[in-house]
Design an enzyme around this catalytic site. Sequence first.
Site, PDB file in Angstrom:
ATOM      1  N   HIS A 233       0.863  -0.937   0.138  1.00  0.00           N
ATOM      2  CA  HIS A 233      -0.114  -0.192  -0.094  1.00  0.00           C
ATOM      3  C   HIS A 233       1.011   1.329   0.236  1.00  0.00           C
ATOM      4  O   HIS A 233       1.777   1.227   0.604  1.00  0.00           O
ATOM      5  CB  HIS A 233      -0.994   0.149   1.301  1.00  0.00           C
ATOM      6  CG  HIS A 233      -1.839   1.095   1.125  1.00  0.00           C
ATOM      7  ND1 HIS A 233      -1.872   2.273   0.909  1.00  0.00           N
ATOM      8  CD2 HIS A 233      -3.422   0.772   0.725  1.00  0.00           C
ATOM      9  CE1 HIS A 233      -3.129   2.833   0.755  1.00  0.00           C
ATOM     10  NE2 HIS A 233      -4.056   1.875   0.785  1.00  0.00           N
ATOM     11  N   ARG A 282      -1.887   1.002  -7.594  1.00  0.00           N
ATOM     12  CA  ARG A 282      -1.071   0.991  -6.120  1.00  0.00           C
ATOM     13  C   ARG A 282       0.228   0.846  -6.435  1.00  0.00           C
ATOM     14  O   ARG A 282       1.097   1.352  -5.840  1.00  0.00           O
ATOM     15  CB  ARG A 282      -1.586  -0.266  -5.427  1.00  0.00           C
ATOM     16  CG  ARG A 282      -2.945   0.333  -4.701  1.00  0.00           C
ATOM     17  CD  ARG A 282      -3.245  -0.683  -3.489  1.00  0.00           C
ATOM     18  NE  ARG A 282      -4.310  -0.123  -3.035  1.00  0.00           N
ATOM     19  CZ  ARG A 282      -5.141  -0.819  -2.136  1.00  0.00           C
ATOM     20  NH1 ARG A 282      -4.968  -1.857  -1.738  1.00  0.00           N
ATOM     21  NH2 ARG A 282      -6.174  -0.280  -1.250  1.00  0.00           N
ATOM     22  N   HIS A 341       0.436  -5.020   2.271  1.00  0.00           N
ATOM     23  CA  HIS A 341      -0.695  -4.722   2.605  1.00  0.00           C
ATOM     24  C   HIS A 341      -1.900  -5.804   2.268  1.00  0.00           C
ATOM     25  O   HIS A 341      -2.777  -6.067   2.828  1.00  0.00           O
ATOM     26  CB  HIS A 341      -1.374  -3.420   1.741  1.00  0.00           C
ATOM     27  CG  HIS A 341      -2.725  -2.899   2.037  1.00  0.00           C
ATOM     28  ND1 HIS A 341      -3.204  -2.470   3.275  1.00  0.00           N
ATOM     29  CD2 HIS A 341      -3.816  -2.741   1.227  1.00  0.00           C
ATOM     30  CE1 HIS A 341      -4.269  -2.107   3.282  1.00  0.00           C
ATOM     31  NE2 HIS A 341      -4.766  -2.380   2.204  1.00  0.00           N
TER      32      HIS A 341
HETATM   33  C1  LIG Z   1      -5.732  -1.728   7.296  1.00  0.00           C
HETATM   34  C2  LIG Z   1      -6.373  -2.438   6.181  1.00  0.00           C
HETATM   35  C3  LIG Z   1      -7.182  -1.830   5.476  1.00  0.00           C
HETATM   36  C4  LIG Z   1      -7.893  -2.689   4.359  1.00  0.00           C
HETATM   37  N1  LIG Z   1      -9.011  -2.009   3.725  1.00  0.00           N
HETATM   38  C5  LIG Z   1      -9.613  -2.906   2.714  1.00  0.00           C
HETATM   39  C6  LIG Z   1     -10.811  -2.242   2.305  1.00  0.00           C
HETATM   40  O1  LIG Z   1     -11.200  -0.933   2.344  1.00  0.00           O
HETATM   41  N2  LIG Z   1     -11.272  -2.819   1.097  1.00  0.00           N
HETATM   42  C7  LIG Z   1     -11.142  -4.029   0.989  1.00  0.00           C
HETATM   43  O2  LIG Z   1     -11.763  -4.866  -0.234  1.00  0.00           O
HETATM   44  N3  LIG Z   1     -10.013  -4.647   1.463  1.00  0.00           N
HETATM   45  C8  LIG Z   1      -9.249  -3.933   2.317  1.00  0.00           C
HETATM   46  N4  LIG Z   1      -8.120  -4.683   3.177  1.00  0.00           N
HETATM   47  C9  LIG Z   1      -7.723  -5.933   2.738  1.00  0.00           C
HETATM   48  C10 LIG Z   1      -8.708  -7.056   3.191  1.00  0.00           C
HETATM   49  O3  LIG Z   1      -9.122  -6.357   4.533  1.00  0.00           O
HETATM   50  C11 LIG Z   1      -8.411  -8.255   3.563  1.00  0.00           C
HETATM   51  O4  LIG Z   1      -7.990  -8.669   2.166  1.00  0.00           O
HETATM   52  C12 LIG Z   1      -9.538  -9.154   4.046  1.00  0.00           C
HETATM   53  O5  LIG Z   1     -10.218  -8.482   4.956  1.00  0.00           O
HETATM   54  C13 LIG Z   1      -9.032 -10.525   4.381  1.00  0.00           C
HETATM   55  O6  LIG Z   1     -10.071 -11.316   4.867  1.00  0.00           O
HETATM   56  P1  LIG Z   1      -9.831 -12.681   5.312  1.00  0.00           P
HETATM   57  O7  LIG Z   1     -11.066 -13.104   5.942  1.00  0.00           O
HETATM   58  O8  LIG Z   1      -9.402 -13.401   4.331  1.00  0.00           O
HETATM   59  O9  LIG Z   1      -8.759 -12.673   6.418  1.00  0.00           O
HETATM   60  P2  LIG Z   1      -8.538 -11.830   7.914  1.00  0.00           P
HETATM   61  O10 LIG Z   1      -9.528 -10.769   7.899  1.00  0.00           O
HETATM   62  O11 LIG Z   1      -7.116 -11.043   7.842  1.00  0.00           O
HETATM   63  O12 LIG Z   1      -8.901 -12.909   9.087  1.00  0.00           O
HETATM   64  C14 LIG Z   1      -8.041 -14.027   9.025  1.00  0.00           C
HETATM   65  C15 LIG Z   1      -8.539 -14.862  10.444  1.00  0.00           C
HETATM   66  O13 LIG Z   1      -7.611 -15.750  10.569  1.00  0.00           O
HETATM   67  C16 LIG Z   1      -6.996 -16.067  11.876  1.00  0.00           C
HETATM   68  N5  LIG Z   1      -6.020 -16.999  11.673  1.00  0.00           N
HETATM   69  C17 LIG Z   1      -4.787 -16.763  10.989  1.00  0.00           C
HETATM   70  N6  LIG Z   1      -4.022 -17.892  11.202  1.00  0.00           N
HETATM   71  C18 LIG Z   1      -4.568 -18.802  12.154  1.00  0.00           C
HETATM   72  C19 LIG Z   1      -4.271 -20.154  12.560  1.00  0.00           C
HETATM   73  N7  LIG Z   1      -3.390 -20.845  12.162  1.00  0.00           N
HETATM   74  N8  LIG Z   1      -5.269 -20.723  13.426  1.00  0.00           N
HETATM   75  C20 LIG Z   1      -6.449 -20.175  13.593  1.00  0.00           C
HETATM   76  N9  LIG Z   1      -6.669 -18.802  13.277  1.00  0.00           N
HETATM   77  C21 LIG Z   1      -5.948 -18.207  12.462  1.00  0.00           C
HETATM   78  C22 LIG Z   1      -6.954 -14.758  12.089  1.00  0.00           C
HETATM   79  O14 LIG Z   1      -6.747 -14.600  13.653  1.00  0.00           O
HETATM   80  C23 LIG Z   1      -8.157 -14.039  11.393  1.00  0.00           C
HETATM   81  O15 LIG Z   1      -9.147 -14.183  12.575  1.00  0.00           O
HETATM   82  C24 LIG Z   1      -7.617  -4.034   3.925  1.00  0.00           C
HETATM   83  C25 LIG Z   1      -6.349  -4.610   4.606  1.00  0.00           C
HETATM   84  C26 LIG Z   1      -5.827  -3.733   5.974  1.00  0.00           C
HETATM   85  C27 LIG Z   1      -4.859  -4.571   6.657  1.00  0.00           C
END
Ligand SMILES: Cc1cc2nc3c(=O)[nH]c(=O)nc-3n(C[C@H](O)[C@H](O)[C@H](O)COP(=O)(O)OP(=O)(O)OC[C@H]3O[C@@H](n4cnc5c(N)ncnc54)[C@H](O)[C@@H]3O)c2cc1C
Length: 517
Positions: A233, A282, A341
Site C-alpha cells: 500500500h 497502487r 498490505h
Molecule cells: C488496514 C487495512 C485496510 C484494508 N482496507 C480494505 C478495504 O477497504 N477494502 C477491501 O476490499 N480490502 C481491504 N483490505 C484488505 C482486506 O481487509 C483483506 O484482504 C480481507 O479482510 C481478508 O479477509 P480474510 O477473512 O481472508 O482474512 P482476515 O480478515 O485477515 O482474517 C484472518 C483470520 O484468520 C485467523 N488465523 C490466522 N491464522 C490462524 C491459525 N493458524 N489458526 C487459527 N486462526 C488463524 C486470524 O486470527 C483472523 O481471525 C484492507 C487491509 C488492511 C490491513
Amino acid sequence: MTEYLDRFASHVVVVGSGLAGLVTALTLAPQPVLLLTRAALGAESSSAWAQGGIAASLGDDDSVGLHLADTLAAGDGLCDADVAAAILADAPAAIASLESFGVQFDRSPDGAYLLGLEAAHSRHRIAHVAGDGSGAAIVHALVEKVSRTPSITVMEGIEVRRLLKTDDVLSGLICASRSGPLAIPATRIVLATGGLGGLYETTTTPSGNYGQGIMLAARAGAKLADMEFVQFHPTALDAANWSAGRPLALVSEAVRGEGAILVNDRNERFLADQPGAELAPRDVVARAISAEIAKGSRVFLDAREALGQGFANRFPTITLLCREAGVDPLRERIPVRPAVHYHMGGVATDLHGRSTLDGLWVVGEAASTGLHGANRLASNSLLEAAVMGMRAARDILETPRSMAPICNAIELPVSSDLSFVRPIVSRSLGVLRNSQTMRSAIGSLLPLVEKDGAAADPALVAISIAVFAFLREESRGAHARTDYQISLPAARRRRMTLSAVLAAAREMAPLSFIHSA
Ligand SMILES: Cc1cc2nc3c(=O)[nH]c(=O)nc-3n(C[C@H](O)[C@H](O)[C@H](O)COP(=O)(O)OP(=O)(O)OC[C@H]3O[C@@H](n4cnc5c(N)ncnc54)[C@H](O)[C@@H]3O)c2cc1C
C-alpha cells in the site's frame, strides 16, 4: 498430552474469523460448523481494519462490465477473466447477503447506497459502513450474527498448526490451545486465515498473520499459485513512534479519491505527470513513493486543500490514527510510506473455493482464485472474501460427506518465531527485487525450513514467495524486478506444490549454501 475432540467429527471446520470465515460459517447454517480462531472472534483480522469498503457495481452509471475492465487493467494481464467476471457479477448479491446478516451500509436519505471512489476505479463503487470504519462495522455485525447462530460452535484462542492426513486423505487438524494440544477429526476444512503481511517489517496487517493458511495447505500437499505478487500500500502512516514488526496504520486510498495530493519534502507533486496521478494503480504509486524515499526525501499526503475541516467527518478513523501518531490531518501534511498490505497469491482454488486437495477449501486472502492477477484493485478483496465464502459454503453443502477416517495426531509443532525471517524478506522481497538478493534470501531461508525449528513455518511461506519471484523473469503488476524491467508478451500464471518449490529452491540457492548444508 493431546486432547481429541471427537464430538466435532461431523462438523465443517472453518479456520479464521475475518470476513471470509464469518461469511462461510453463516452461509453454511444450519449445517453444524466448528469455527476455530486464534484470537477473539473477529479480532486479529485485516477485515476488521478495512477502511474503504467493498467494491460492487451498484451505481446507475456502473455495470459488471466496467468493474471487470478496471479489475483486469489493475491485474496487468494476469487475472483469470472468467473467474473475475463470475466473482464481480456476484457482488450485488453478496452485499444483499451481508445486509441480511445485519450489516448496514451507508445510504443517502433517499435510500441509495453512498458509493466512494478509489484508485483505478472508473466509477464511484465502494460501498462503505460507518464512513471509514467499514471493516470494524461489518465484522461487528457478523460476529453478533454468528453468536446468535446455534449451528456455529466458536472456539477462540485456537491456533491451527498442521492439517492431518490418514492414508493420504485429509483427516483433521492439530491445534494449540490455552489448555494444551488439541486434535480435531475433520474431512471438510475451510481455511480463511488471511494474508501474510506479518512476514515483513513494515505492514498494515495484523503482524501475527504471516500466511499460516498457505503453510498449512502447502504442507498437506495443496498447490500454491502466483505467490510472488505481494501488494504494497503506498500510503501507510509513517509515524515517528513506529517500531519494526508493529503494523503501520493505513491512510486509505479513499483520501486520495477525495482529492488529497502526494508531495515530497520540497512540496513537489511528483505524481502530477503520471496518468491517473495520485489515483494511478497502487504498484505505480508505491514505486514512485519508494523512489522519493530512496533519494532521501520524506513523502506526505496533503489533504488540507481538498478536505480541510471536512476531513474529520469523512475519515473519523484515520483522523484518530493520525492524532495518535501526533499528526493533525486537518492542518498538517500526513507523512506516508509504502507497506505490505495484501497478497494476491496464495493457495490455488477454483470458483468454489476448492483447493487441489480433496476436502480442503480456502477462501479470502489466503486463496488465489485468479481475480486479482498481478495487482489487486482496491476494495475487491473484501468483495472476494464475501463472495468466495458464500460460494465455498454452497459447494460444501452440495458435496457428499465422507466418514472421518481415524485421525492420528502428530506432535504439536512449536510456536512460530518471525524474527529471523522478517529482515530477510523485507530486504529481498520488497517493492523492488533482483535475482542476486532473491538467491541470497533463498540461501538463508532454506536451512530455516529444513531445520524445522520455530522459524520453519514462516520461512516456508517466505521461500515460496522467493522461488515464485525468482522464476518470474519480468516485471508485472506488483512484482517489479530491477534486472527484468519489462513485461513478457504473454502473461502466465504459475502453480506449484511445496515439494516443487523446495526442489527449485535447492537449485537456486547459492553454492556457498549447498556446500555448507
Ligand atoms: C488496514 C487495512 C485496510 C484494508 N482496507 C480494505 C478495504 O477497504 N477494502 C477491501 O476490499 N480490502 C481491504 N483490505 C484488505 C482486506 O481487509 C483483506 O484482504 C480481507 O479482510 C481478508 O479477509 P480474510 O477473512 O481472508 O482474512 P482476515 O480478515 O485477515 O482474517 C484472518 C483470520 O484468520 C485467523 N488465523 C490466522 N491464522 C490462524 C491459525 N493458524 N489458526 C487459527 N486462526 C488463524 C486470524 O486470527 C483472523 O481471525 C484492507 C487491509 C488492511 C490491513
